[in-house]
Design an enzyme around this catalytic site. Structure first.
Site, PDB file in Angstrom:
ATOM      1  CG  HIS A 184      71.152  63.100  43.700  1.00 19.95           C
ATOM      2  ND1 HIS A 184      70.505  62.880  44.903  1.00 19.95           N
ATOM      3  CD2 HIS A 184      71.139  61.902  43.055  1.00 19.95           C
ATOM      4  CE1 HIS A 184      70.110  61.624  44.975  1.00 19.95           C
ATOM      5  NE2 HIS A 184      70.473  61.005  43.852  1.00 19.95           N
TER       6      HIS A 184
ATOM      7  CG  HIS B 174      68.501  59.729  39.924  1.00 21.98           C
ATOM      8  ND1 HIS B 174      67.585  59.024  40.684  1.00 21.98           N
ATOM      9  CD2 HIS B 174      69.669  59.694  40.620  1.00 21.98           C
ATOM     10  CE1 HIS B 174      68.170  58.604  41.784  1.00 21.98           C
ATOM     11  NE2 HIS B 174      69.442  58.991  41.761  1.00 21.98           N
ATOM     12  CD  GLU B 175      73.155  60.313  39.330  1.00 20.90           C
ATOM     13  OE1 GLU B 175      73.335  60.973  40.378  1.00 20.90           O
ATOM     14  OE2 GLU B 175      73.129  59.079  39.313  1.00 20.90           O
TER      15      GLU B 175
END
Length: 266
Positions: free
Chosen positions: A68, A64-65
């Site tokens: 980003h 997820h990170e």
């Protein structure tokens, strides 16, 4: 080291900035080994489910990170590479307590995929408002993609072999990804959904947004304790789960296996 127009460091980045960390590779190894033991029925099913889901959830937080950070890097922010965000090291993402420990705690006690802390992005270096929104969109989109990927074996009818707790755990992992994506897309200041619309707000709205953003996650958590809002949230999750073919009954069994410290009929 030279700096670009927006303060972003320019120059040749070392390969280590893009190389997966040993910690992330170790988590992947734990995921594979515990999954294999669970599928083959070797050892304690309930403890193997715990290891399998905990490792899988932590890996998904890293992805997820990373989504980003990678999108920000493609959008013009080189700083994310220098900060180690592209190494998938969970210790690099904002704060281990907020990004890893707190989301794991919510999985343990409530079976909800709570969004973790976000990477620090130099938004001034992002080349356009659209790309800035895409940076925020990328994280929950990764969770949704993982939910669909983990559900695929069930939609293809591949869940007939192996040990049942393995498939229950896999369904629970897909359910966690789905809850995380829905929570992340909520247009709350300080959450990915709110950050997605932020670049398009007027200066006045941005000032109000910035006042609320530090407390956005806490507000979101508090709202989930409201029975009505909690019911609306899970109604959305189950509706999307039905659309993608997620077996919610098996996911519920997976959560029961996951909480191995509780007395269960399994």
């Amino acid at each position: 080291m030279s700096y670009g127009r927006y303060g972003s460091r320019v120059g040749r980045l070392p390969r280590e900035a893009f190389r997966p960390s040993m910690l992330f590779l170790g988590l992947l190894a734990l995921l594979v080994v515990s999954g294999a033991m669970l599928y083959l029925g070797y050892g304690s099913d309930r403890f193997n489910v715990f290891l399998f889901v905990a490792a899988g959830w932590t890996v998904s937080l890293c992805l997820h990170e990373y989504s980003h950070a990678l999108t920000a890097f493609k959008g013009g922010d080189d700083d994310v590479a220098h900060r180690g965000y592209l190494t998938l090291n969970p210790l690099k993402y904002t704060h281990p307590l907020l990004s890893i420990v707190l989301p794991l705690l919510f999985v343990l006690i409530g079976g909800i995929g709570l969004p973790g802390g976000a990477v620090w992005v130099n938004h001034a270096a992002i080349r356009s408002r659209f790309m800035d929104s895409l940076v925020s969109f990328a994280g929950p989109a990764a969770n949704l993609a993982l939910a669909i990927l983990l559900t695929l074996p069930f939609t293809l009818g591949l869940d007939s072999g192996g040990n049942y707790p393995f498939w229950a755990a896999l369904a629970f992992m897909a359910f966690l990804q789905l809850t995380a994506s829905v929570l992340n897309f909520v247009p709350m200041p300080g959450v990915d959904g709110g950050n997605l619309v932020y670049p398009w707000l007027s200066p006045e709205w941005k000032r109000g947004f910035n006042h609320v953003a530090p407390f956005g996650m806490l507000i979101l958590i508090a709202l989930l304790f409201s029975p009505r809002i909690n019911g609306w949230f899970f109604s959305v999750v189950y509706t999307i789960g039905d659309l993608i073919g997620l077996p919610t009954g098996q996911a519920s069994d997976g959560f029961s296996y996951f909480q191995f410290w509780r007395t269960s009929g399994f």
